[in-house]
Design a protein around this motif. Structure first.
Motif, PDB file in Angstrom:
ATOM      1  N   PRO A 178       0.841  -1.081   0.005  1.00  0.00           N
ATOM      2  CA  PRO A 178      -0.117  -0.161   0.131  1.00  0.00           C
ATOM      3  C   PRO A 178       0.713   1.252  -0.044  1.00  0.00           C
ATOM      4  O   PRO A 178       1.991   1.301   0.574  1.00  0.00           O
ATOM      5  N   LEU A 179       0.426   2.235  -0.662  1.00  0.00           N
ATOM      6  CA  LEU A 179       1.276   3.521  -0.833  1.00  0.00           C
ATOM      7  C   LEU A 179       1.630   4.009   0.563  1.00  0.00           C
ATOM      8  O   LEU A 179       2.647   4.538   0.584  1.00  0.00           O
ATOM      9  N   SER A 180       0.630   4.177   1.359  1.00  0.00           N
ATOM     10  CA  SER A 180       0.800   4.623   2.972  1.00  0.00           C
ATOM     11  C   SER A 180       1.924   3.873   3.578  1.00  0.00           C
ATOM     12  O   SER A 180       2.839   4.652   4.144  1.00  0.00           O
ATOM     13  N   GLU A 181       2.020   2.524   3.535  1.00  0.00           N
ATOM     14  CA  GLU A 181       2.926   1.924   3.989  1.00  0.00           C
ATOM     15  C   GLU A 181       4.386   2.311   3.461  1.00  0.00           C
ATOM     16  O   GLU A 181       5.305   2.683   4.198  1.00  0.00           O
ATOM     17  N   ALA A 182       4.233   2.378   2.273  1.00  0.00           N
ATOM     18  CA  ALA A 182       5.770   2.740   1.398  1.00  0.00           C
ATOM     19  C   ALA A 182       6.244   3.952   1.929  1.00  0.00           C
ATOM     20  O   ALA A 182       7.581   4.246   2.363  1.00  0.00           O
ATOM     21  N   LEU A 183       5.117   5.011   2.168  1.00  0.00           N
ATOM     22  CA  LEU A 183       5.876   6.342   2.488  1.00  0.00           C
ATOM     23  C   LEU A 183       6.025   6.451   4.050  1.00  0.00           C
ATOM     24  O   LEU A 183       7.084   7.122   4.361  1.00  0.00           O
ATOM     25  N   SER A 184       5.548   5.698   4.684  1.00  0.00           N
ATOM     26  CA  SER A 184       6.100   5.382   6.341  1.00  0.00           C
ATOM     27  C   SER A 184       7.300   4.905   6.316  1.00  0.00           C
ATOM     28  O   SER A 184       8.064   5.031   7.094  1.00  0.00           O
ATOM     29  N   HIS A 185       7.655   3.857   5.486  1.00  0.00           N
ATOM     30  CA  HIS A 185       8.783   3.372   5.374  1.00  0.00           C
ATOM     31  C   HIS A 185      10.188   4.391   5.105  1.00  0.00           C
ATOM     32  O   HIS A 185      10.958   4.179   5.916  1.00  0.00           O
ATOM     33  N   LEU A 186       9.654   5.250   4.125  1.00  0.00           N
ATOM     34  CA  LEU A 186      10.824   6.462   3.822  1.00  0.00           C
ATOM     35  C   LEU A 186      10.577   7.408   5.157  1.00  0.00           C
ATOM     36  O   LEU A 186      11.778   7.993   5.407  1.00  0.00           O
ATOM     37  N   TYR A 187       9.533   7.677   5.767  1.00  0.00           N
ATOM     38  CA  TYR A 187       9.561   8.883   6.555  1.00  0.00           C
ATOM     39  C   TYR A 187      10.540   8.489   7.805  1.00  0.00           C
ATOM     40  O   TYR A 187      10.774   9.097   8.264  1.00  0.00           O
ATOM     41  N   VAL A 188      10.242   6.911   8.258  1.00  0.00           N
ATOM     42  CA  VAL A 188      11.161   6.572   9.572  1.00  0.00           C
ATOM     43  C   VAL A 188      12.691   6.221   8.866  1.00  0.00           C
ATOM     44  O   VAL A 188      13.729   6.451   9.651  1.00  0.00           O
ATOM     45  N   LEU A 189      13.004   5.571   7.921  1.00  0.00           N
ATOM     46  CA  LEU A 189      14.126   4.698   7.679  1.00  0.00           C
ATOM     47  C   LEU A 189      15.097   5.794   6.997  1.00  0.00           C
ATOM     48  O   LEU A 189      16.330   5.780   7.073  1.00  0.00           O
ATOM     49  N   LEU A 190      14.689   6.827   6.395  1.00  0.00           N
ATOM     50  CA  LEU A 190      15.364   7.781   5.535  1.00  0.00           C
ATOM     51  C   LEU A 190      16.261   8.645   6.814  1.00  0.00           C
ATOM     52  O   LEU A 190      17.594   8.632   6.795  1.00  0.00           O
ATOM     53  N   PRO A 191      15.806   8.959   7.691  1.00  0.00           N
ATOM     54  CA  PRO A 191      16.265   9.937   8.762  1.00  0.00           C
ATOM     55  C   PRO A 191      17.276   8.721   9.666  1.00  0.00           C
ATOM     56  O   PRO A 191      18.270   9.113  10.148  1.00  0.00           O
ATOM     57  N   ALA A 192      17.042   7.409  10.046  1.00  0.00           N
ATOM     58  CA  ALA A 192      17.629   6.551  10.416  1.00  0.00           C
ATOM     59  C   ALA A 192      19.056   6.182   9.509  1.00  0.00           C
ATOM     60  O   ALA A 192      20.054   6.182  10.031  1.00  0.00           O
ATOM     61  N   LEU A 193      19.063   6.079   8.288  1.00  0.00           N
ATOM     62  CA  LEU A 193      20.045   6.055   7.455  1.00  0.00           C
ATOM     63  C   LEU A 193      21.073   6.926   7.796  1.00  0.00           C
ATOM     64  O   LEU A 193      22.227   6.896   7.720  1.00  0.00           O
ATOM     65  N   ASP A 194      20.544   8.391   7.729  1.00  0.00           N
ATOM     66  CA  ASP A 194      21.205   9.597   7.638  1.00  0.00           C
ATOM     67  C   ASP A 194      21.919   9.588   9.137  1.00  0.00           C
ATOM     68  O   ASP A 194      23.161  10.018   9.268  1.00  0.00           O
ATOM     69  N   GLY A 195      21.108   9.221  10.157  1.00  0.00           N
ATOM     70  CA  GLY A 195      21.722   9.502  11.556  1.00  0.00           C
ATOM     71  C   GLY A 195      21.747  10.891  12.126  1.00  0.00           C
ATOM     72  O   GLY A 195      21.971  11.012  13.117  1.00  0.00           O
ATOM     73  N   HIS A 196      21.377  12.171  11.339  1.00  0.00           N
ATOM     74  CA  HIS A 196      21.226  13.357  12.007  1.00  0.00           C
ATOM     75  C   HIS A 196      19.788  14.079  11.355  1.00  0.00           C
ATOM     76  O   HIS A 196      19.259  13.633  10.515  1.00  0.00           O
ATOM     77  N   LYS A 197      19.436  14.914  12.061  1.00  0.00           N
ATOM     78  CA  LYS A 197      18.240  15.847  12.037  1.00  0.00           C
ATOM     79  C   LYS A 197      18.735  17.209  12.165  1.00  0.00           C
ATOM     80  O   LYS A 197      19.443  17.602  13.070  1.00  0.00           O
ATOM     81  N   HIS A 198      18.032  17.714  11.248  1.00  0.00           N
ATOM     82  CA  HIS A 198      18.367  19.505  11.286  1.00  0.00           C
ATOM     83  C   HIS A 198      17.626  20.007  12.390  1.00  0.00           C
ATOM     84  O   HIS A 198      17.875  21.346  12.406  1.00  0.00           O
ATOM     85  N   TYR A 199      16.629  19.534  13.238  1.00  0.00           N
ATOM     86  CA  TYR A 199      16.271  20.042  14.237  1.00  0.00           C
ATOM     87  C   TYR A 199      16.213  19.490  15.506  1.00  0.00           C
ATOM     88  O   TYR A 199      17.024  18.161  15.532  1.00  0.00           O
ATOM     89  N   TRP A 200      15.950  20.137  16.589  1.00  0.00           N
ATOM     90  CA  TRP A 200      16.169  19.505  17.883  1.00  0.00           C
ATOM     91  C   TRP A 200      15.302  18.444  18.163  1.00  0.00           C
ATOM     92  O   TRP A 200      14.036  18.331  17.770  1.00  0.00           O
ATOM     93  N   VAL A 201      15.803  17.168  18.662  1.00  0.00           N
ATOM     94  CA  VAL A 201      14.832  15.857  19.055  1.00  0.00           C
ATOM     95  C   VAL A 201      14.376  16.186  20.127  1.00  0.00           C
ATOM     96  O   VAL A 201      15.048  16.246  21.217  1.00  0.00           O
ATOM     97  N   ASP A 202      13.033  15.854  20.487  1.00  0.00           N
ATOM     98  CA  ASP A 202      12.366  16.011  21.764  1.00  0.00           C
ATOM     99  C   ASP A 202      11.428  14.818  21.868  1.00  0.00           C
ATOM    100  O   ASP A 202      11.393  13.709  20.908  1.00  0.00           O
ATOM    101  N   GLU A 203      10.533  14.927  23.061  1.00  0.00           N
ATOM    102  CA  GLU A 203       9.592  13.423  23.232  1.00  0.00           C
ATOM    103  C   GLU A 203       8.674  13.471  22.174  1.00  0.00           C
ATOM    104  O   GLU A 203       8.020  12.344  22.034  1.00  0.00           O
ATOM    105  N   THR A 204       8.220  14.606  21.359  1.00  0.00           N
ATOM    106  CA  THR A 204       7.160  14.593  20.438  1.00  0.00           C
ATOM    107  C   THR A 204       7.837  13.562  19.460  1.00  0.00           C
ATOM    108  O   THR A 204       6.800  12.988  18.542  1.00  0.00           O
ATOM    109  N   GLU A 205       9.207  13.392  19.160  1.00  0.00           N
ATOM    110  CA  GLU A 205       9.699  12.377  18.016  1.00  0.00           C
ATOM    111  C   GLU A 205       9.168  11.072  18.324  1.00  0.00           C
ATOM    112  O   GLU A 205       9.147  10.347  17.569  1.00  0.00           O
ATOM    113  N   ILE A 206       9.173  10.815  19.490  1.00  0.00           N
ATOM    114  CA  ILE A 206       8.436   9.160  20.018  1.00  0.00           C
ATOM    115  C   ILE A 206       6.975   8.993  19.203  1.00  0.00           C
ATOM    116  O   ILE A 206       6.924   7.976  18.895  1.00  0.00           O
TER     117      ILE A 206
END
Length: 494
Positions: A178-206
């Motif tokens: 399903p397209l929604s699953e494909a997009l959710s895979h990218l939404y989570v795994l791309l930042p994990a592959l990069d390992g860095h975020k351009h914004y401050w990580v707080d509890e809302t990220e959970i």
């Protein structure tokens, strides 16, 4: 930054149904302003047989700089203009993805509700994905989710093949989901592959992670992923408190805590009390060993060359015997992590509550002030490196090309000439004890070499003799009778 999503016709469904799922009409080009640039969504091809949607993000470095408030320093201002963010699929892209395709990401399609939950054939293409862990890591993340993965390293310069590959991948994912699953895979795994975020990580990220991973209200794809812990840790910026909370909630959603897998050590680790109750990691042992040497040598000022994200600096600023502490790194990303770590951990009674952490280049930091962080390289002479009792190169030399070692030796031992130099580096002989590490492989993808104990002893003896130092060797970590300790340390005294 570019993502293309391609599908083809299936029984009863033309390929242009992709427009219903994305809530974007194939005949229109749409633009969406972001705080850091502009996202464009358009369709390079749209026929009944084949349809491709493209999401293109144009990053405006000036807008990105204006929206930034956590760091104000000339070094970091320059980093906003000289970086990979306009080209690499980083957290900036996933933020735009979540905003532009929010409805598709949540799996809503009011016009065709049955279509939203239907697996469709998809090909996702991303030409530049940051992934220092290499192609195998990308496969390990996407293949368990049903994707066929093509991950090809991008060369540093196609015209200069001798330079080798960069840490970017050209990624192509092919699957029927399903397209929604494909997009959710990218939404989570791309930042994990990069390992860095351009914004401050707080509890809302959970909550963002669990919602996108399908585990907000029950088991989802993330809770059953074999790399669940690695993904969670990277997505949450290695904030251990958040990681433990997220893993515990994932375990609860998947009924692991009270089910047959209640004794899973990963779950026990997630629910464990503070990490300091566990055995110290090798990195902690290494930092502790360096600090012990500095105390025994009665150093009052220390420069950490190649300080990385500030693990050692965090300990140094807590040592009240040190009057001056400076960290140097060539990576502005690492220095930003060090900045955040030190702002959170330093003693306001000793350092002052709100002083700027970054000093001007060449400025001498007064005794008792907070540490100075500098952009610099150990292979280029820099007068700012002079005047310290001790210099530390903790897990640095193995990241240099062998041809650059003489330059580093001259900069540190010849020009800066501190009274004490502490060098740590991996012991290649110990690598046989690491499961999954192939024969001859290095512990880190960025290592240019790893020395045996004999090779390290030869190098330290030559450098000490050439520059008027004595050297002694110390093991760091558990010693094996045949292979020695995992880390070897050389202490040079002038």
């Amino acid at each position: 930054m570019l993502l293309t999503i391609t599908t083809h016709a299936t029984t009863g469904h033309p390929a242009t149904d992709l427009g219903f799922l994305l809530h974007k009409h194939p005949d229109r080009v749409q633009s969406f302003e972001q705080s850091f640039g502009t996202a464009h969504l358009f369709y390079p091809e749209a026929t009944g047989e084949r349809c491709t949607a493209a999401l293109l993000l144009e990053v405006d470095p000036q807008a990105l700089l204006r929206s930034r408030s956590s760091v104000s320093t000339p070094d970091f201002a320059l980093a906003q203009y000289v970086n990979d963010r306009p080209y690499a699929t980083s957290s900036l892209f996933t933020v735009a993805l979540g905003k532009v395709l929010r409805t598709a990401l949540r799996g809503r399609c009011d016009a065709r509700p049955e279509l939203a939950a239907t697996p469709i054939p998809l090909v996702l293409r991303l030409p530049a994905v940051p992934c220092r862990a290499g192609a195998e890591r990308a496969r390990a993340l996407f293949e368990p989710l049903g994707w066929a993965v093509e991950a090809d390293p991008v060369p540093l310069d196609p015209g200069l093949p001798g330079w080798g590959d960069s840490h970017y991948l050209s990624l192509v994912l092919t699957g029927t989901v399903p397209l929604s699953e494909a997009l959710s895979h990218l939404y989570v795994l791309l930042p994990a592959l990069d390992g860095h975020k351009h914004y401050w990580v707080d509890e809302t990220e959970i909550d963002k992670l669990l919602r996108a991973g399908g585990s907000d209200e029950g088991p989802g794809w993330l809770s059953g992923h074999p790399e669940r812990d690695w993904i969670t840790r990277r997505y949450l910026g290695r904030r251990e408190r958040y990681v433990r909370t997220a893993l515990a909630r994932l375990a609860e959603a998947d009924d692991l805590v009270e089910g047959e897998d209640a004794d899973d050590p990963q779950v026990e680790e997630a629910a464990a009390t503070p990490s300091e109750e566990r055995a110290p990691s090798l990195a902690d042992q290494r930092a502790g060993a360096v600090l012990t040497v500095l105390r025994s040598e009665e150093a009052r000022s220390v420069i950490d060359l190649g300080c990385g994200p500030g693990r050692l600096l965090e300990r140094l600023v807590r040592d009240h015997s040190l009057e001056r502490v400076t960290g140097v790194d060539v990576s502005t990303v690492c220095l930003e992590h060090a900045h955040r770590r030190l702002c959170k951990g330093c003693d306001p009674h000793r350092h002052g509550a709100h002083r700027p952490l970054f000093g001007a280049s060449g400025r001498e930091v007064p005794a008792g002030s907070r540490p100075e962080l500098l952009v610099g390289s150990v292979v280029y002479r820099d007068r700012r490196f002079e005047g310290y009792d001790a210099a530390v190169l903790m897990e640095v030399v193995e990241h240099l090309d062998p041809s650059r070692l003489p330059a580093m030796e001259e900069v540190v031992f010849g020009a800066a000439r501190p009274r004490v130099v502490v060098v740590t580096t991996p012991n290649a002989e110990y690598n046989t004890h690491y499961a999954g590490l192939a024969d001859g492989a290095f512990r880190h993808g960025d290592h240019r070499f790893e020395w045996t104990r004999a090779e390290f002893a030869d190098w330290t003896a030559r450098v000490a003799g050439a520059h008027g130092y004595r050297v002694r060797h110390l093991p760091v970590g558990p010693e094996h009778p045949e292979t020695g300790a995992p880390t070897q340390m050389g202490v040079f005294t002038r």
